[in-house]
Design an enzyme around this catalytic site. Sequence first.
Site, short mmCIF file in Angstrom:
data_model
loop_
_atom_site.label_atom_id
_atom_site.label_comp_id
_atom_site.label_asym_id
_atom_site.label_seq_id
_atom_site.Cartn_x
_atom_site.Cartn_y
_atom_site.Cartn_z
N CYS A 118 -116.50 -20.23 41.52
CA CYS A 118 -117.55 -21.24 41.64
C CYS A 118 -117.57 -21.92 43.00
O CYS A 118 -118.56 -22.56 43.36
CB CYS A 118 -117.41 -22.29 40.54
N HIS A 259 -121.01 -28.95 41.78
CA HIS A 259 -121.01 -27.75 40.95
C HIS A 259 -121.44 -28.13 39.53
O HIS A 259 -120.96 -29.12 38.98
CB HIS A 259 -119.61 -27.13 40.95
N ASN A 289 -123.77 -23.02 33.75
CA ASN A 289 -122.83 -22.83 34.86
C ASN A 289 -123.08 -21.45 35.46
O ASN A 289 -122.80 -20.44 34.82
CB ASN A 289 -121.40 -22.96 34.32
O1 UT7 Z 1 -116.99 -23.54 36.60
C1 UT7 Z 1 -115.60 -23.59 36.73
C2 UT7 Z 1 -115.05 -24.86 36.29
N1 UT7 Z 1 -115.22 -25.02 34.88
C3 UT7 Z 1 -115.10 -26.18 34.35
O2 UT7 Z 1 -114.86 -27.13 35.07
C4 UT7 Z 1 -115.19 -26.30 32.87
C5 UT7 Z 1 -114.22 -27.33 32.39
N2 UT7 Z 1 -114.15 -27.48 30.97
C6 UT7 Z 1 -115.16 -27.93 30.17
O3 UT7 Z 1 -116.28 -28.09 30.62
C7 UT7 Z 1 -114.83 -28.30 28.76
O4 UT7 Z 1 -113.43 -28.27 28.59
C8 UT7 Z 1 -115.49 -27.39 27.68
C9 UT7 Z 1 -116.99 -27.68 27.62
C10 UT7 Z 1 -115.26 -25.95 28.01
C11 UT7 Z 1 -114.90 -27.71 26.31
O5 UT7 Z 1 -115.07 -29.10 26.02
P1 UT7 Z 1 -113.81 -29.98 25.54
O6 UT7 Z 1 -114.33 -31.31 25.23
O7 UT7 Z 1 -112.75 -29.86 26.59
O8 UT7 Z 1 -113.39 -29.27 24.19
P2 UT7 Z 1 -111.98 -28.68 23.78
O9 UT7 Z 1 -111.74 -27.37 24.45
O10 UT7 Z 1 -110.92 -29.73 23.89
O11 UT7 Z 1 -112.22 -28.43 22.24
C12 UT7 Z 1 -112.46 -29.51 21.32
C13 UT7 Z 1 -112.88 -28.93 20.00
C14 UT7 Z 1 -111.98 -27.79 19.52
O12 UT7 Z 1 -111.87 -27.89 18.12
P3 UT7 Z 1 -110.57 -28.54 17.41
O13 UT7 Z 1 -109.40 -27.73 17.90
O14 UT7 Z 1 -110.55 -29.96 17.90
O15 UT7 Z 1 -110.87 -28.40 15.97
C15 UT7 Z 1 -112.75 -26.55 19.87
O16 UT7 Z 1 -112.44 -25.47 19.02
O17 UT7 Z 1 -114.18 -28.35 20.13
C16 UT7 Z 1 -114.17 -27.01 19.61
N3 UT7 Z 1 -115.16 -26.22 20.32
C17 UT7 Z 1 -116.43 -26.13 19.91
N4 UT7 Z 1 -117.07 -26.66 18.84
C18 UT7 Z 1 -118.37 -26.37 18.69
C19 UT7 Z 1 -115.03 -25.51 21.46
N5 UT7 Z 1 -116.18 -24.93 21.78
C20 UT7 Z 1 -117.08 -25.29 20.83
C21 UT7 Z 1 -118.43 -25.01 20.61
N6 UT7 Z 1 -119.05 -25.58 19.55
N7 UT7 Z 1 -119.16 -24.24 21.46
#
Ligand code: UT7
Length: 332
Positions: A118, A259, A289
């Site tokens: 990115c 970004h 993204n």
């Molecule tokens: O471009 C390069 C750089 N990239 C980035 O900077 C991306 C950085 N990361 C992010 O943007 C975020 O971490 C994400 C959008 C990818 C994820 O959001 P988050 O708030 O960090 O969620 P998480 O990974 O901590 O997951 C929280 C919960 C989990 O469930 P449990 O374990 O709490 O039951 C995940 O399984 O959300 C769940 N989850 C979803 N639920 C519904 C993860 N993806 C989804 C989804 N829909 N699509």
Amino acid sequence: MPEGRQVTARVAGLGVVLPERVLTNADFERMVDTSDAWIVARTGIRERHVVGTEESLATLAVTAGGRALADAGVEPEAVDLLILATATPEQPIPATAAIIQPQLGVRNAVCFDLSAACSGFLYALNVARQFIAAGEAATAMVIGAETLSRYTDYTDRATCILFGDGAVAVVLQRAPAGEGILETAWHTDGSYSDFISMPGGGSKYPPNVKRHIDERLPFIKMRGNETFKVAVRALTDVSQEVLEKAGMGVEAVDLFVPHQANKRIIDAVAERIGLPPEKVFVNLERVGNTSAASIPLALADARNAGLLRRGDLVLAAAFGGGLTWAAMLIRW
Ligand code: UT7
């Protein structure tokens, strides 16, 4: 002034292409266990464009490149250098920049790809700027282009909702110091290389082994939550670093173009560096993204929306796989 800083590069033209096909959050509700409400609340994304069967990285890059040449009013033969930033090349050999050279007609250009995920577009802009400052090139083209949908695991709800495809090209020309690209800060930390990766498809897990496909190795993986935290810190630090290098305060910035990975990351960074929401450009709700295409796509959208006028000071900041991160100050 350090040697090589009397001359810089400015953006003389911009060309954009987004594939026609659109995937909405409703489409993902039918594919994986997710909801529009979760995706909007956690990322800010509503739609992303993805390539159709007849499209590829090269078709997107050629269209964007042709539009940038027309926008700049530059003949293809005048281009000395073509750098294509991408994490999703047309094929491993040769470089996509070489593949597209004949279609673009940039036959006098030295052509190569640059891999910095990115941050690729800002890395490539800084490389091209240095070629121009050193007198090695007078006119350069930099393209940020991705076909991330070809490497997205549409069974993994944590990543599939994030990515989109697109390509943006810019034509760069020599400019006196004080115009165009003013200052850059850029970093790499490979000790986090497993935070965002596509393990398969290369030398370690070659794509010609069925087991590697069965194990879903040639797909993008991300440790999202850990990446999020590093992204906020790195984008904040590098934005402050580039302002300090340029001897400028944050109040001088007219538009922050970060970004476009996650609206929550953008809000957190803007708050930490002290920029009000009206100076922060966000378009991820419509494109997702798009990795190396993300920053130039935001620049192009900002320009089209009348938010980027000649003379404005732009602060662009990128973060991605590598890990890589970079910030650039551009006098538009
Ligand atoms: O471009 C390069 C750089 N990239 C980035 O900077 C991306 C950085 N990361 C992010 O943007 C975020 O971490 C994400 C959008 C990818 C994820 O959001 P988050 O708030 O960090 O969620 P998480 O990974 O901590 O997951 C929280 C919960 C989990 O469930 P449990 O374990 O709490 O039951 C995940 O399984 O959300 C769940 N989850 C979803 N639920 C519904 C993860 N993806 C989804 C989804 N829909 N699509």
